[in-house]
Design an enzyme around this catalytic site. Sequence first.
Site, PDB file in Angstrom:
ATOM      1  N   MET A  35       0.799  -1.139  -0.042  1.00 15.08           N
ATOM      2  CA  MET A  35       0.046  -0.176  -0.003  1.00 15.08           C
ATOM      3  C   MET A  35       1.081   1.262  -0.002  1.00 15.08           C
ATOM      4  O   MET A  35       0.552   2.426   0.324  1.00 15.08           O
ATOM      5  CB  MET A  35      -0.937   0.222   1.084  1.00 15.08           C
ATOM      6  CG  MET A  35      -2.040  -1.144   1.220  1.00 15.08           C
ATOM      7  SD  MET A  35      -3.727  -0.499   1.902  1.00 15.08           S
ATOM      8  CE  MET A  35      -3.026  -0.410   3.542  1.00 15.08           C
ATOM      9  N   GLY A  36       2.091   1.070  -0.535  1.00 14.61           N
ATOM     10  CA  GLY A  36       2.912   2.176  -0.317  1.00 14.61           C
ATOM     11  C   GLY A  36       3.539   2.637   0.810  1.00 14.61           C
ATOM     12  O   GLY A  36       3.607   1.985   1.866  1.00 14.61           O
ATOM     13  N   HIS A  42       9.445  -3.765   3.058  1.00 18.67           N
ATOM     14  CA  HIS A  42       9.329  -3.873   1.786  1.00 18.67           C
ATOM     15  C   HIS A  42      10.074  -4.165   0.798  1.00 18.67           C
ATOM     16  O   HIS A  42      10.128  -4.950  -0.079  1.00 18.67           O
ATOM     17  CB  HIS A  42       8.071  -2.767   1.189  1.00 18.67           C
ATOM     18  CG  HIS A  42       7.136  -2.182   2.057  1.00 18.67           C
ATOM     19  ND1 HIS A  42       7.162  -1.115   3.069  1.00 18.67           N
ATOM     20  CD2 HIS A  42       5.790  -2.747   2.010  1.00 18.67           C
ATOM     21  CE1 HIS A  42       5.793  -1.035   3.323  1.00 18.67           C
ATOM     22  NE2 HIS A  42       5.193  -2.024   3.084  1.00 18.67           N
TER      23      HIS A  42
END
Length: 290
Positions: A35-36, A42
């Site tokens: 989701m950024g 990440h």
Amino acid sequence: MQTAHTLDVLRTNVAKLRGASDGRERARIGLVPTMGALHEGHLTLVRRALEECDAVAASIFVNPTQFGPNEDLDAYPRQLAEDAAMLEAEGCALLWAPSAEEMYPEGFVTNISVTGVSEGLCGGSRPGHFDGVATVVNKLFNQVQPDMAFFGEKDFQQLAVIRAMARDLDLAFPHVHSIIGVPTVRESDGLAMSSRNRYLSDANRAAAANLPRAMQAAIAQIEAGAQIANALSELEKALMDAGFDKPDYTVLADAASLEPLERLSGKPARLLVAARIGGTRLIDNMAVSC
């Protein structure tokens, strides 16, 4: 790195990555859904995907259907340009960044509900959350059709929901056994990396390091034969003494079914915790030796 904002452009670029246009052997694509607001956790997923696959696609989509009525969707951090630069620097080949209108076009009425593993824990306090997760991840899988997909173990219940969904719907791209859980990436003081950590004040950030410490202490007690209820009670007390609100949950669960355990059963177990400090809700989980 190519960036796609529409499904047609995405599919064209996925076909190019696979080599479908020139007859080459089919390349293996790994997908990293996000989701950024990217951080080292990440990027670790991207690196793992590059080890396993020929090319990596990442998605950035702040999914409105997994936010509840009391959760501020508009406040979720959005930094697409910065995130894209980070992904490109890591060797990501394709970024899928659709709008909400592209993901959920007018007339969209379908919902995927995964019962069992979605109930209790975060599902108990966030009704509908995991329906939103399962639905959007299924769409991402159908859109990209990756050979493998990579998720952080920090969101352990989410990972269990996605695996159950893939298993029950007989997905082939990716197959359930190609949905890879990657160990949680932690800060130097042990706190699990999370986009939510940026909301912590300096004082609360320092106090938040007590979460993994208290969990490790509880695990040591459980593995030494202490009563699970007593160990969890001491865990809750340690967190509240450190400045946390009363935890949403502290649960020892079967690692596969997420059913709460009253005693170690010889099967893999997981300690899962969710607690707020300074208004920020933190989650964490750790393996427990059986």
